[in-house]
Design a protein around this motif. Structure first.
Motif, PDB file in Angstrom:
ATOM      1  N   LEU A   1       0.856  -1.181   0.000  1.00 17.49           N
ATOM      2  CA  LEU A   1       0.000   0.000   0.000  1.00 17.49           C
ATOM      3  C   LEU A   1       0.895   1.235   0.000  1.00 17.49           C
ATOM      4  O   LEU A   1       1.804   1.348   0.837  1.00 17.49           O
ATOM      5  CB  LEU A   1      -0.905   0.007   1.234  1.00 17.49           C
ATOM      6  N   ALA A   2       0.666   2.136  -0.941  1.00 17.35           N
ATOM      7  CA  ALA A   2       1.465   3.368  -1.040  1.00 17.35           C
ATOM      8  C   ALA A   2       0.686   4.529  -0.431  1.00 17.35           C
ATOM      9  O   ALA A   2      -0.512   4.678  -0.675  1.00 17.35           O
ATOM     10  CB  ALA A   2       1.794   3.668  -2.503  1.00 17.35           C
ATOM     11  N   LEU A   3       1.386   5.325   0.375  1.00 14.07           N
ATOM     12  CA  LEU A   3       0.776   6.502   0.991  1.00 14.07           C
ATOM     13  C   LEU A   3       1.547   7.745   0.589  1.00 14.07           C
ATOM     14  O   LEU A   3       2.779   7.738   0.534  1.00 14.07           O
ATOM     15  CB  LEU A   3       0.801   6.380   2.530  1.00 14.07           C
TER      16      LEU A   3
ATOM     17  N   HIS B   1       4.456   1.797   2.053  1.00 17.35           N
ATOM     18  CA  HIS B   1       5.524   2.557   1.389  1.00 17.35           C
ATOM     19  C   HIS B   1       5.074   4.003   1.211  1.00 17.35           C
ATOM     20  O   HIS B   1       3.894   4.261   0.990  1.00 17.35           O
ATOM     21  CB  HIS B   1       5.841   1.946   0.020  1.00 17.35           C
ATOM     22  N   LEU B   2       6.021   4.923   1.296  1.00 16.22           N
ATOM     23  CA  LEU B   2       5.698   6.335   1.118  1.00 16.22           C
ATOM     24  C   LEU B   2       6.126   6.797  -0.273  1.00 16.22           C
ATOM     25  O   LEU B   2       7.239   6.504  -0.706  1.00 16.22           O
ATOM     26  CB  LEU B   2       6.419   7.194   2.158  1.00 16.22           C
ATOM     27  N   VAL B   3       5.238   7.532  -0.924  1.00 13.91           N
ATOM     28  CA  VAL B   3       5.548   8.122  -2.227  1.00 13.91           C
ATOM     29  C   VAL B   3       5.136   9.592  -2.163  1.00 13.91           C
ATOM     30  O   VAL B   3       3.955   9.910  -2.044  1.00 13.91           O
ATOM     31  CB  VAL B   3       4.798   7.407  -3.375  1.00 13.91           C
ATOM     32  N   THR B   4       6.136  10.473  -2.215  1.00 13.02           N
ATOM     33  CA  THR B   4       5.852  11.901  -2.034  1.00 13.02           C
ATOM     34  C   THR B   4       6.377  12.714  -3.211  1.00 13.02           C
ATOM     35  O   THR B   4       7.361  12.328  -3.855  1.00 13.02           O
ATOM     36  CB  THR B   4       6.497  12.424  -0.720  1.00 13.02           C
ATOM     37  N   ALA B   5       5.734  13.839  -3.462  1.00 12.87           N
ATOM     38  CA  ALA B   5       6.190  14.754  -4.522  1.00 12.87           C
ATOM     39  C   ALA B   5       7.203  15.762  -3.992  1.00 12.87           C
ATOM     40  O   ALA B   5       7.585  16.683  -4.710  1.00 12.87           O
ATOM     41  CB  ALA B   5       4.994  15.479  -5.142  1.00 12.87           C
ATOM     42  N   ARG B   6       7.639  15.599  -2.767  1.00 19.93           N
ATOM     43  CA  ARG B   6       8.729  16.449  -2.295  1.00 19.93           C
ATOM     44  C   ARG B   6       9.992  16.190  -3.115  1.00 19.93           C
ATOM     45  O   ARG B   6      10.188  15.085  -3.636  1.00 19.93           O
ATOM     46  CB  ARG B   6       9.047  16.144  -0.822  1.00 19.93           C
ATOM     47  N   HIS B   7      10.850  17.205  -3.171  1.00 23.13           N
ATOM     48  CA  HIS B   7      12.099  17.062  -3.908  1.00 23.13           C
ATOM     49  C   HIS B   7      13.010  16.052  -3.188  1.00 23.13           C
ATOM     50  O   HIS B   7      13.025  16.000  -1.954  1.00 23.13           O
ATOM     51  CB  HIS B   7      12.795  18.425  -4.004  1.00 23.13           C
TER      52      HIS B   7
ATOM     53  N   SER C   1       9.715   1.863   2.601  1.00 24.27           N
ATOM     54  CA  SER C   1      10.562   2.643   1.691  1.00 24.27           C
ATOM     55  C   SER C   1       9.966   4.029   1.531  1.00 24.27           C
ATOM     56  O   SER C   1       8.780   4.248   1.817  1.00 24.27           O
ATOM     57  CB  SER C   1      10.691   1.968   0.316  1.00 24.27           C
ATOM     58  N   VAL C   2      10.830   4.964   1.102  1.00 24.56           N
ATOM     59  CA  VAL C   2      10.407   6.338   0.854  1.00 24.56           C
ATOM     60  C   VAL C   2      10.899   6.723  -0.538  1.00 24.56           C
ATOM     61  O   VAL C   2      12.098   6.630  -0.814  1.00 24.56           O
ATOM     62  CB  VAL C   2      11.010   7.299   1.909  1.00 24.56           C
ATOM     63  N   THR C   3       9.978   7.130  -1.400  1.00 19.41           N
ATOM     64  CA  THR C   3      10.345   7.585  -2.736  1.00 19.41           C
ATOM     65  C   THR C   3       9.923   9.039  -2.890  1.00 19.41           C
ATOM     66  O   THR C   3       8.758   9.375  -2.640  1.00 19.41           O
ATOM     67  CB  THR C   3       9.652   6.735  -3.827  1.00 19.41           C
ATOM     68  N   LEU C   4      10.887   9.880  -3.269  1.00 21.76           N
ATOM     69  CA  LEU C   4      10.603  11.308  -3.462  1.00 21.76           C
ATOM     70  C   LEU C   4      10.698  11.605  -4.957  1.00 21.76           C
ATOM     71  O   LEU C   4      11.787  11.511  -5.531  1.00 21.76           O
ATOM     72  CB  LEU C   4      11.609  12.168  -2.690  1.00 21.76           C
TER      73      LEU C   4
ATOM     74  N   GLY D   1       4.564  -2.374  -7.103  1.00 18.94           N
ATOM     75  CA  GLY D   1       3.535  -3.407  -7.076  1.00 18.94           C
ATOM     76  C   GLY D   1       2.405  -3.062  -6.127  1.00 18.94           C
ATOM     77  O   GLY D   1       1.762  -3.952  -5.552  1.00 18.94           O
ATOM     78  N   ALA D   2       2.155  -1.771  -5.951  1.00 22.33           N
ATOM     79  CA  ALA D   2       1.139  -1.333  -4.987  1.00 22.33           C
ATOM     80  C   ALA D   2      -0.265  -1.685  -5.459  1.00 22.33           C
ATOM     81  O   ALA D   2      -0.568  -1.627  -6.652  1.00 22.33           O
ATOM     82  CB  ALA D   2       1.256   0.178  -4.767  1.00 22.33           C
ATOM     83  N   VAL D   3      -1.099  -2.058  -4.501  1.00 20.54           N
ATOM     84  CA  VAL D   3      -2.505  -2.297  -4.832  1.00 20.54           C
ATOM     85  C   VAL D   3      -3.281  -0.983  -4.854  1.00 20.54           C
ATOM     86  O   VAL D   3      -4.332  -0.882  -5.496  1.00 20.54           O
ATOM     87  CB  VAL D   3      -3.183  -3.277  -3.845  1.00 20.54           C
ATOM     88  N   ALA D   4      -2.766   0.025  -4.125  1.00 18.92           N
ATOM     89  CA  ALA D   4      -3.469   1.309  -4.099  1.00 18.92           C
ATOM     90  C   ALA D   4      -2.530   2.409  -3.621  1.00 18.92           C
ATOM     91  O   ALA D   4      -1.518   2.151  -2.966  1.00 18.92           O
ATOM     92  CB  ALA D   4      -4.690   1.242  -3.170  1.00 18.92           C
ATOM     93  N   LEU D   5      -2.899   3.645  -3.971  1.00 16.39           N
ATOM     94  CA  LEU D   5      -2.244   4.845  -3.459  1.00 16.39           C
ATOM     95  C   LEU D   5      -3.286   5.673  -2.722  1.00 16.39           C
ATOM     96  O   LEU D   5      -4.379   5.917  -3.254  1.00 16.39           O
ATOM     97  CB  LEU D   5      -1.665   5.677  -4.609  1.00 16.39           C
ATOM     98  N   VAL D   6      -2.956   6.092  -1.496  1.00 11.14           N
ATOM     99  CA  VAL D   6      -3.810   7.021  -0.746  1.00 11.14           C
ATOM    100  C   VAL D   6      -3.148   8.395  -0.843  1.00 11.14           C
ATOM    101  O   VAL D   6      -2.010   8.570  -0.384  1.00 11.14           O
ATOM    102  CB  VAL D   6      -3.940   6.600   0.738  1.00 11.14           C
ATOM    103  N   ASP D   7      -3.841   9.352  -1.440  1.00 10.87           N
ATOM    104  CA  ASP D   7      -3.211  10.641  -1.776  1.00 10.87           C
ATOM    105  C   ASP D   7      -4.312  11.700  -1.866  1.00 10.87           C
ATOM    106  O   ASP D   7      -5.426  11.402  -2.301  1.00 10.87           O
ATOM    107  CB  ASP D   7      -2.503  10.487  -3.139  1.00 10.87           C
TER     108      ASP D   7
END
Ligand SMILES: [Mg+2]
Length: 202
Positions: free
Chosen positions: A9-11, A93-99, A120-123, A144-150
């Motif tokens: 799950l990606a947040l 897992h964290l997925v952020t639009a921060r630089h 994990s953290v992806t910027l 391979g995320a089933v969903a993104l909460v954003d």
């Protein structure tokens, strides 16, 4: 590790885990003598909210990220309890639009309030600051995320287009579905963390 059999799950971070606009507006008001309120942010394109050009907006956002005492800011309401419950079922897992320059700041905050919950953290950064921009949907696909909460209609719609669950989070001026005709029809709107838990049935 022995967690690969769990679904991913990606947040997103800002406005899902961390109250960015609330903190940024208060900081900006002190620094620049403005009177910004959360209700002024009817778009997440901050340049048009603040009324300055994109490079100056980037400069101010990055100054805020560098200088603010993030460790003093509590996470979004119910985020800690909800993410803890979700982590029993999902690999988080964290997925952020921060630089990418803000990896350390971002990871320190997560460690302080969420321990080692995030795997994990992806910027990915922003179009204004990156030579090559990966979309959050691309990152979620690779994870391979089933969903993104954003909280961003654009990012969750991008996921839905790839067959990844798009969970639009929160009730914010910038993400009211009535204002976004382009939102993918499969996107689900959860107004708070309780609704996210109910949606995932945890
Ligand atoms: Mg966000």
């Amino acid at each position: 590790m022995a967690q690969r059999n769990r679904e991913v799950l990606a947040l997103d971070k800002d406005e899902v885990v961390y109250p960015f606009v609330q903190e940024f507006a208060a900081w900006h008001n002190l620094e620049y003598g403005t009177n910004l309120k959360l209700s002024d942010f009817n778009t997440y394109e901050f340049d048009s909210v603040i009324g300055v050009d994109v490079p100056e907006t980037v400069h101010r956002v990055h100054s805020f990220l560098h200088n603010h005492r993030h460790d003093m800011v509590s996470p979004i309401e119910q985020a800690s309890e909800a993410i803890d419950r979700l982590s029993n079922r999902f690999e988080i897992h964290l997925v952020t639009a921060r630089h990418p320059d803000f990896r350390q700041t971002t990871e320190e905050y997560l460690r302080e309030y969420f321990g080692d919950t995030f795997q994990s953290v992806t910027l990915v950064g922003h179009a204004a600051t990156m030579d090559v921009l990966r979309t959050k949907a691309e990152v979620c696909y690779e994870l391979g995320a089933v969903a993104l909460v954003d909280d961003s209609p654009r990012h969750v719609s991008g996921c839905a287009e790839l067959g990844i669950g798009g969970v639009l989070f929160g009730q914010y001026p910038w993400n009211q579905l009535s204002c976004h005709d382009e939102v993918h029809p499969d996107v689900v709107h959860c107004r708070n963390w309780n609704e996210v838990l109910a949606y995932f049935d945890v």
